[in-house]
Write a protein that holds these residues in place. Structure first.
Motif, PDB file in Angstrom:
ATOM      1  N   PRO A 165       0.795  -1.231   0.000  1.00 39.04           N
ATOM      2  CA  PRO A 165       0.000   0.000   0.000  1.00 39.04           C
ATOM      3  C   PRO A 165       0.831   1.287   0.000  1.00 39.04           C
ATOM      4  N   TYR A 166       2.126   1.166   0.208  1.00 42.97           N
ATOM      5  CA  TYR A 166       2.953   2.374   0.356  1.00 42.97           C
ATOM      6  C   TYR A 166       3.758   2.659  -0.905  1.00 42.97           C
ATOM      7  N   ASP A 167       4.045   3.935  -1.103  1.00 42.77           N
ATOM      8  CA  ASP A 167       4.815   4.358  -2.258  1.00 42.77           C
ATOM      9  C   ASP A 167       6.304   4.206  -1.950  1.00 42.77           C
ATOM     10  N   VAL A 168       6.768   2.957  -1.980  1.00 43.35           N
ATOM     11  CA  VAL A 168       8.165   2.691  -1.672  1.00 43.35           C
ATOM     12  C   VAL A 168       8.677   1.597  -2.613  1.00 43.35           C
ATOM     13  N   LYS A 169       9.903   1.784  -3.085  1.00 44.82           N
ATOM     14  CA  LYS A 169      10.498   0.786  -3.971  1.00 44.82           C
ATOM     15  C   LYS A 169      11.024  -0.358  -3.100  1.00 44.82           C
ATOM     16  N   VAL A 170      10.676  -1.600  -3.472  1.00 52.52           N
ATOM     17  CA  VAL A 170      11.173  -2.752  -2.710  1.00 52.52           C
ATOM     18  C   VAL A 170      12.129  -3.534  -3.592  1.00 52.52           C
ATOM     19  N   SER A 171      13.380  -3.620  -3.191  1.00 49.61           N
ATOM     20  CA  SER A 171      14.356  -4.371  -3.974  1.00 49.61           C
ATOM     21  C   SER A 171      14.940  -5.497  -3.124  1.00 49.61           C
ATOM     22  N   MET A 172      15.686  -6.353  -3.776  1.00 47.19           N
ATOM     23  CA  MET A 172      16.250  -7.512  -3.087  1.00 47.19           C
ATOM     24  C   MET A 172      17.714  -7.636  -3.516  1.00 47.19           C
ATOM     25  N   ILE A 173      18.585  -8.032  -2.603  1.00 47.33           N
ATOM     26  CA  ILE A 173      19.988  -8.173  -2.988  1.00 47.33           C
ATOM     27  C   ILE A 173      20.088  -9.244  -4.098  1.00 47.33           C
ATOM     28  N   ALA A 174      21.057  -9.059  -5.010  1.00 51.40           N
ATOM     29  CA  ALA A 174      21.195  -9.970  -6.151  1.00 51.40           C
ATOM     30  C   ALA A 174      21.563 -11.375  -5.688  1.00 51.40           C
ATOM     31  N   ARG A 175      21.033 -12.346  -6.407  1.00 56.50           N
ATOM     32  CA  ARG A 175      21.389 -13.745  -6.124  1.00 56.50           C
ATOM     33  C   ARG A 175      22.093 -14.289  -7.351  1.00 56.50           C
ATOM     34  N   GLY A 176      23.159 -14.985  -7.158  1.00 61.87           N
ATOM     35  CA  GLY A 176      23.841 -15.527  -8.326  1.00 61.87           C
ATOM     36  C   GLY A 176      25.137 -16.201  -7.972  1.00 61.87           C
ATOM     37  N   ILE A 177      26.001 -16.250  -8.945  1.00 65.36           N
ATOM     38  CA  ILE A 177      27.274 -16.952  -8.804  1.00 65.36           C
ATOM     39  C   ILE A 177      28.182 -16.164  -7.860  1.00 65.36           C
ATOM     40  N   SER A 178      28.781 -16.859  -6.915  1.00 65.06           N
ATOM     41  CA  SER A 178      29.710 -16.207  -5.996  1.00 65.06           C
ATOM     42  C   SER A 178      31.006 -15.875  -6.712  1.00 65.06           C
ATOM     43  N   ILE A 179      31.667 -14.838  -6.187  1.00 67.04           N
ATOM     44  CA  ILE A 179      32.985 -14.471  -6.735  1.00 67.04           C
ATOM     45  C   ILE A 179      33.929 -15.670  -6.551  1.00 67.04           C
ATOM     46  N   ILE A 183      31.505 -21.796 -13.080  1.00 66.06           N
ATOM     47  CA  ILE A 183      30.125 -21.927 -13.571  1.00 66.06           C
ATOM     48  C   ILE A 183      29.660 -23.385 -13.590  1.00 66.06           C
ATOM     49  N   GLU A 184      30.541 -24.303 -14.019  1.00 61.97           N
ATOM     50  CA  GLU A 184      30.088 -25.694 -14.188  1.00 61.97           C
ATOM     51  C   GLU A 184      29.660 -26.323 -12.860  1.00 61.97           C
ATOM     52  N   TYR A 185      30.137 -25.768 -11.731  1.00 68.79           N
ATOM     53  CA  TYR A 185      29.760 -26.346 -10.438  1.00 68.79           C
ATOM     54  C   TYR A 185      28.569 -25.638  -9.789  1.00 68.79           C
ATOM     55  N   ALA A 186      28.080 -24.598 -10.428  1.00 71.72           N
ATOM     56  CA  ALA A 186      26.944 -23.865  -9.843  1.00 71.72           C
ATOM     57  C   ALA A 186      25.672 -24.701 -10.006  1.00 71.72           C
ATOM     58  N   ASP A 187      24.789 -24.654  -9.003  1.00 77.31           N
ATOM     59  CA  ASP A 187      23.541 -25.405  -9.145  1.00 77.31           C
ATOM     60  C   ASP A 187      22.648 -24.688 -10.155  1.00 77.31           C
ATOM     61  N   GLU A 188      21.681 -25.448 -10.706  1.00 79.22           N
ATOM     62  CA  GLU A 188      20.864 -24.918 -11.795  1.00 79.22           C
ATOM     63  C   GLU A 188      20.058 -23.686 -11.401  1.00 79.22           C
ATOM     64  N   ARG A 193      19.108 -18.074 -12.038  1.00 78.04           N
ATOM     65  CA  ARG A 193      18.888 -16.744 -11.452  1.00 78.04           C
ATOM     66  C   ARG A 193      19.929 -15.751 -11.936  1.00 78.04           C
ATOM     67  N   SER A 194      21.145 -16.249 -12.042  1.00 78.06           N
ATOM     68  CA  SER A 194      22.241 -15.362 -12.453  1.00 78.06           C
ATOM     69  C   SER A 194      22.021 -14.861 -13.873  1.00 78.06           C
ATOM     70  N   ILE A 195      21.463 -15.731 -14.704  1.00 73.50           N
ATOM     71  CA  ILE A 195      21.203 -15.311 -16.090  1.00 73.50           C
ATOM     72  C   ILE A 195      20.053 -14.302 -16.115  1.00 73.50           C
ATOM     73  N   LEU A 196      18.991 -14.608 -15.332  1.00 75.88           N
ATOM     74  CA  LEU A 196      17.849 -13.688 -15.283  1.00 75.88           C
ATOM     75  C   LEU A 196      18.247 -12.339 -14.693  1.00 75.88           C
ATOM     76  N   ASN A 197      19.089 -12.352 -13.669  1.00 77.92           N
ATOM     77  CA  ASN A 197      19.479 -11.115 -12.979  1.00 77.92           C
ATOM     78  C   ASN A 197      20.797 -10.558 -13.501  1.00 77.92           C
ATOM     79  N   ARG A 198      21.115 -10.836 -14.758  1.00 83.92           N
ATOM     80  CA  ARG A 198      22.400 -10.379 -15.308  1.00 83.92           C
ATOM     81  C   ARG A 198      22.503  -8.859 -15.223  1.00 83.92           C
TER      82      ARG A 198
END
Ligand code: ZN
Length: 207
Positions: A165-179, A183-188, A193-198
């Motif tokens: 109900p409020y005029d506030v932007k809600v964001s979430m910290i990025a989820r993806g591959i760790s530094i 890549i080949e060992y990352a779970d699907e 998510r990493s591709i979607l949140n590129r």
């Protein structure tokens, strides 16, 4: 079966230390024997620090971070962006985000996340006080920085609905591959998510 201790005092101390998370009876015994080898003043200081902490510690009336006064130094810091709030589970996450030196807004410590199995519902957490802060009107963005677990997701969604109900932007910290991850060992799910949140190449190297 518990081992036989040569002293009841020693056994009592082991029992107390073994109540701490991640401390088994062997570790408890090792820590106590270490303390016994120290000066009286060192052990007194140790005990006094714990007692003082428990009896006099305060929680910030605004963000619920641990502090020595009514309002914590982060909330009092006028150089910080008071229109952005990062929502975290506990005090140690405030410290973790602060250590990144990438966030200059304020925090809101929930005191946990919604977990029906552990009997923790929304009313047990500082969610209403978060909504009240947003209702005051000066908050522009809420960043959800909770665990990437089912409980974390449930809590994210609950807060998101409450804030609708409020005029506030809600964001979430990025989820993806760790530094440093390959890549080949990352779970699907993480890889997906990493591709979607590129992010744009030049933006991901702003640090
Ligand atoms: Zn505070």
């Amino acid at each position: 079966m518990n081992p036989k201790y040569p002293s009841l005092l020693l056994e009592n101390a082991v029992n107390e230390f073994a109540k701490l998370p991640g401390i088994g009876r062997k570790t408890a015994l090792r820590l106590i024997l270490h303390l016994l080898r120290q000066d009286n003043s060192t052990v007194d200081g140790f005990a006094q620090a714990l007692t003082e902490l428990k009896h006099t510690v305060k929680y910030c009336k605004s963000c619920h971070n641990i502090c020595d006064n009514d309002i914590c130094p982060i909330c009092l810091d006028k150089s910080r962006d008071s229109s952005t709030i990062c929502v975290v589970e506990n005090i140690k996450e405030v410290m973790a985000v602060e250590n990144t030196m990438q966030f200059k807004g304020l925090y809101h410590v929930l005191g946990g996340i919604i977990s029906p199995i552990d009997g923790i519902g929304p009313a047990d957490l500082e969610i209403n006080s978060l909504i009240e802060r947003v209702a005051d009107g000066s908050i522009k963005e809420i960043i959800l920085a909770l665990s990437t677990t089912m409980e974390g997701d449930t809590t994210n969604f609950y807060i998101y609905k409450k804030l609708a109900p409020y005029d506030v932007k809600v964001s979430m910290i990025a989820r993806g591959i760790s530094i440093g991850d390959e890549i080949e060992y990352a779970d699907e799910i993480t890889l997906g998510r990493s591709i979607l949140n590129r992010t744009l190449f030049n933006e991901s190297y702003r640090m």
